[in-house]
Every structure is written in structure tokens, then in C-alpha cells.
Design a protein around this motif. Structure first.
Motif, short mmCIF file in Angstrom:
data_model
loop_
_atom_site.label_atom_id
_atom_site.label_comp_id
_atom_site.label_asym_id
_atom_site.label_seq_id
_atom_site.Cartn_x
_atom_site.Cartn_y
_atom_site.Cartn_z
N THR A 181 -3.94 0.66 -3.10
CA THR A 181 -4.65 1.51 -4.04
C THR A 181 -5.24 0.66 -5.16
OG1 THR A 181 -2.63 1.90 -5.32
CG2 THR A 181 -3.18 3.52 -3.62
N THR A 182 -6.36 1.09 -5.70
CA THR A 182 -6.99 0.38 -6.81
C THR A 182 -7.39 1.37 -7.89
OG1 THR A 182 -9.18 0.51 -5.77
CG2 THR A 182 -7.88 -1.47 -5.34
N GLY A 183 -7.58 0.87 -9.09
CA GLY A 183 -7.97 1.71 -10.21
C GLY A 183 -8.66 0.90 -11.27
N TYR A 184 -8.96 1.55 -12.38
CA TYR A 184 -9.67 0.86 -13.45
C TYR A 184 -9.31 1.47 -14.79
CZ TYR A 184 -13.52 -0.98 -16.27
OH TYR A 184 -14.26 -1.60 -17.25
N CYS A 234 -1.84 3.60 -9.88
CA CYS A 234 -1.99 2.95 -8.57
C CYS A 234 -0.66 2.90 -7.84
CB CYS A 234 -2.54 1.54 -8.73
SG CYS A 234 -4.29 1.44 -9.15
N VAL A 235 0.39 2.54 -8.56
CA VAL A 235 1.71 2.44 -7.95
C VAL A 235 2.17 3.81 -7.46
CG1 VAL A 235 4.14 1.90 -8.36
CG2 VAL A 235 2.35 0.42 -9.29
N SER A 236 1.96 4.84 -8.27
CA SER A 236 2.36 6.19 -7.88
C SER A 236 1.62 6.65 -6.62
CB SER A 236 2.09 7.17 -9.03
OG SER A 236 2.88 6.86 -10.16
N ARG A 237 0.31 6.41 -6.58
CA ARG A 237 -0.47 6.80 -5.40
C ARG A 237 -0.05 6.02 -4.16
NH1 ARG A 237 -4.63 6.05 -8.90
NH2 ARG A 237 -5.60 4.44 -7.59
N ALA A 238 0.22 4.73 -4.35
CA ALA A 238 0.64 3.91 -3.21
C ALA A 238 1.97 4.41 -2.63
CB ALA A 238 0.76 2.45 -3.64
N LEU A 239 2.89 4.78 -3.50
CA LEU A 239 4.17 5.32 -3.04
C LEU A 239 3.98 6.61 -2.25
CD1 LEU A 239 6.31 4.73 -6.27
CD2 LEU A 239 6.66 3.61 -4.05
N ARG A 240 3.12 7.47 -2.74
CA ARG A 240 2.86 8.74 -2.04
C ARG A 240 2.23 8.48 -0.68
NH1 ARG A 240 1.09 10.52 -7.18
NH2 ARG A 240 -1.09 10.31 -6.52
N ARG A 241 1.23 7.60 -0.63
CA ARG A 241 0.54 7.34 0.64
C ARG A 241 1.47 6.68 1.65
NH1 ARG A 241 -5.35 5.10 -1.55
NH2 ARG A 241 -5.90 7.00 -2.71
N GLY A 287 -4.69 -2.97 -9.18
CA GLY A 287 -4.43 -2.57 -7.80
C GLY A 287 -2.98 -2.78 -7.43
N ALA A 288 -2.57 -2.14 -6.33
CA ALA A 288 -1.20 -2.25 -5.85
C ALA A 288 -1.18 -2.07 -4.34
CB ALA A 288 -0.30 -1.20 -6.51
N ALA A 289 -0.22 -2.73 -3.70
CA ALA A 289 -0.04 -2.59 -2.25
C ALA A 289 1.45 -2.58 -1.95
CB ALA A 289 -0.72 -3.74 -1.51
N ILE A 290 1.84 -1.79 -0.96
CA ILE A 290 3.24 -1.71 -0.54
C ILE A 290 3.38 -2.35 0.83
CG2 ILE A 290 5.13 -0.16 0.12
CD1 ILE A 290 4.23 1.74 -2.02
#
Length: 372
Positions: free
Chosen positions: A248-251, A266-273, A357-360
Motif C-alpha cells: 500500500t502507498t499513501g501521501y 498504509c499499515v492499516s490497509r496492508a493488514l486488512r488486505r 508505503g508499506a508491504a507485508i
């Protein structure tokens, strides 16, 4: 993207060429990968003055020793690093590239702006040469940002999607997301995905003057990962090292607190996805370089509700700009025997302009052949 599998990977860094070189450096580092290193002497690499006598460069790198003389005379340093790294990644993946598969293998490389040195040198030639400005045309291809990715495709006969993403600190995460979308939509079965950044006087001075290397010296690296989907054909590689579950990425305009909030999002969205529980995150790899710097680790810990182990690859391998994300993932894999170990890890990135941005990453401790 719904997740991609790493079947093979390699990295070129100040530790040396390949997986074993990085693993050896990590084995001798305090606390895995957080021990600060001043780098090595780099004054002999260039005639031009440098802002520091030390840097995190491959001081004995010789592209001809790796690839031979044919076709390499026109490579600039960034291209040479990328081509050698892709060669190593293909070998590590055990991938078969022939006339029946090459159309299904693509390349996506992240960068800041390509080769700063090549662009600058070409521009200088147009100013100092006598009229009618007799500039060597062989210098021009290296000024194009997609030179490295193009040369990779030429060298190995890859006819799939070929892309360069100029994303700065987020270049690698953007490249992974792009590769995942390509694979998910069926345009390719495998994407050689990574980022490259060269060490030159131009980059060293740029990092120095912008304050990017106040705590660590400038460095260079190329990191490439062979990514494929869950249902990839067998020729794509017999084993799996890890799975990138979400990117996920953001600004956050202006950086500062807005960027920190954007990173938390970004971290929250990555966890959900990824369908992951925050408690499952055991390791965070950030682009920070100082223990007191919590601009990434702070927002991440707040969202997770706990403070996982933090790895700061820059402290060991220098400021690699666009390649920092690829180096971080390589450090994670190399530090756990070629896989990401068991559990989930989180990669974060933050640019000076507020991009985040963040990646899991899910580890496969057994590195088996099951792609399910």
C-alpha cells in the motif's frame, strides 16, 4: 494485487555480489542488521572529489568479470549492477528461460532518476565540445531512465512487460505493486522486480547536500526478486522463499505529522488486505538510519499496538535511495537463511516529499516447492 511469491532473488551491495555475500555480512553484524558501518574507502573509484572518503560501494566490482566483454562496454554503472543482479536472481530461482517461456517473463525496476552520472556527463559534453557539438552518440542511451531494464531484457532475451518506475524512496514498493498487477492480470507469469542505485560522485554529492547522509554514508545497490503468482508454471522456479501479501502507498503533504498519519493508514490497509492480525507482525524493516529516529517506527508501532523488532538496513549498507526497499527485503531474506523465516514482517518506506508505503511479507521457513 492479491499477493506474489518470491521464487528466487539476489542483491549486489557493499557486502558483495549475491545472497551468500550479504548473509556473510549479516552474520558478522551485531543484532542482525542494525550495527552501524562507516563503509569502505571510495576515493580511488573516481578522479572527482567526493564529500566523504568512505561510502557503501562495491569497490572491486568488475562487470566484465561477471558477464564477459561482449555487450558490456557501453554499460554505465547502474546498468551493470542491474544486469548482473538479474543474472544472479534467475540463477537462484532455477528458472528456465527459452523460446517457449521468454514472452512470459518481464522486468520492472525502480530508480530515482536513472543514472545521474550518465545524464550529467552527456549534458556536459554538449557544452564543452566544439561546434557542432560533436557528442559521442554512444553516451546517449545511458541517459534514458529505462536503460537498465532494457539492457536486462536484451541480455537475457526477455520479451515480457518491461517497465522502469522513478519512485525515489518508494521505488521498490511501487515496482512490487506494479509487478503484482501485471501477474494478476495475466500479462506475465514472472516479473524480475527490483531497484538499482549506483554510487558516483554525482549521487554522493546529491545525498550530502540534501542531508540524506547525515547519519550514514551514501551507498549503492541492486536488488532483484523473481516474482510469480500462486498458480505459476513449474518453469518459474521450483521453490518459494516468501510471499508479499500486500503493498500500500499513501501521501502526507508536506511530510511531518501528515506523513506519519499517512504511513499509519498504509499499515492499516496492508493488514486488512493481507487478512493479518497486528500481533502477527514480528519484524519491521524501516528506511530509518538512527535509533532515535522514529518517523516510521513510531506510527507503525502505534497502529500495531506493540513494538516489533526493528531492522534498519541503511545502518549496515548505506543510503541506497531507490534501492533501499529492495535492500531491506534482501536483508530480511538473507538474515533468515534465504527465506523470511516464520511469521509476518513489515517493510516501510518514506520519502522526503511525504510519500509513504508499506508491504507485508510472509515467510516460508521451509522454502518448499508448494505454491499454494
Amino acid at each position: 494485487m492479491t499477493g506474489v511469491i518470491v521464487t528466487g532473488w539476489s542483491v549486489l551491495s557493499s557486502a558483495g555480489i549475491g545472497v551468500d555475500a550479504l548473509a556473510g555480512r549479516l552474520a558478522g553484524a551485531e543484532s542482525g542488521a542494525v550495527a552501524a558501518s562507516p563503509g569502505a574507502g571510495v576515493g580511488h573509484l573516481y578522479e572527482e572529489p567526493l564529500p566523504s572518503p568512505n561510502g557503501h560501494a562495491l569497490t572491486d566490482f568488475d562487470v566484465r568479470a561477471q558477464l564477459g566483454r561482449k555487450g558490456t562496454s557501453s554499460y554505465d554503472r547502474a546498468t551493470a549492477l542491474a544486469v548482473v543482479c538479474c543474472q544472479e536472481a534467475l540463477r537462484e530461482a532455477g528458472m528456465t528461460v527459452d523460446d517457449t517461456t521468454r514472452k512470459r517473463v518481464g522486468v520492472v525496476l525502480g530508480t530515482s532518476l536513472g543514472s545521474f552520472k550518465s545524464t550529467s556527463d552527456y549534458s556536459r559534453e554538449t557544452l564543452i565540445q566544439e561546434k557542432p557539438y560533436l557528442v559521442n552518440p554512444m553516451l546517449f542511451p545511458n541517459t534514458v531512465m529505462n536503460c537498465a531494464a532494457g539492457q536486462v531484457a536484451i541480455r537475457f532475451g526477455l520479451r515480457g512487460v518491461n517497465v522502469t518506475i522513478a519512485g525515489g524512496a518508494l521505488a521498490f514498493l511501487n515496482a512490487v505493486r506494479y509487478a503484482g498487477n501485471v501477474i494478476e492480470r495475466g500479462y506475465a507469469d514472472v516479473m524480475l522486480t527490483g531497484a538499482v542505485e549506483e554510487y558516483t560522485p554525482h549521487r554522493a554529492w546529491a545525498s550530502h547536500l540534501t542531508g540524506a547522509t547525515t547519519t550514514v554514508a551514501a551507498g549503492e545497490a541492486a536488488g532483484v526478486f523473481a516474482l510469480t503468482g500462486p498458480q505459476a508454471p513449474q518453469w518459474a522456479g521450483p521453490r518459494r522463499s516468501a510471499r508479499i501479501l500486500a503493498v500500500t502507498t499513501g501521501y502526507g503533504p508536506g511530510g511531518g505529522e501528515q506523513a506519519e498519519r499517512a504511513l499509519g493508514g498504509c499499515v492499516s490497509r496492508a493488514l486488512r488486505r493481507a487478512g493479518a492480525d497486528p500481533a502477527e507482525i514480528t519484524t519491521v524493516l524501516t528506511c530509518e538510519s538512527d535509533e532515535a529516529d522514529r518517523r516510521e517506527y513510531g506510527p507503525v508501532s502505534q497502529v500495531l499496538g506493540h513494538e516489533p523488532r526493528r531492522i534498519m538496513a541503511k545502518r549496515l549498507l548505506g543510503e541506497c535511495d531507490a534501492a533501499s526497499g529492495a535492500v531491506a527485503l534482501a536483508v530480511l531474506l538473507a538474515g533468515t537463511g534465504g527465506t523470511a523465516g516464520e511469521g509476518l514482517s513489515l517493510l516501510t518506506a518514506r520519502g522526503a516529499d511525504g510519500a509513504v508505503g508499506a508491504a507485508i511479507v510472509k515467510g516460508y521457513g521451509d522454502a518448499d516447492t508448494d505454491r499454494g
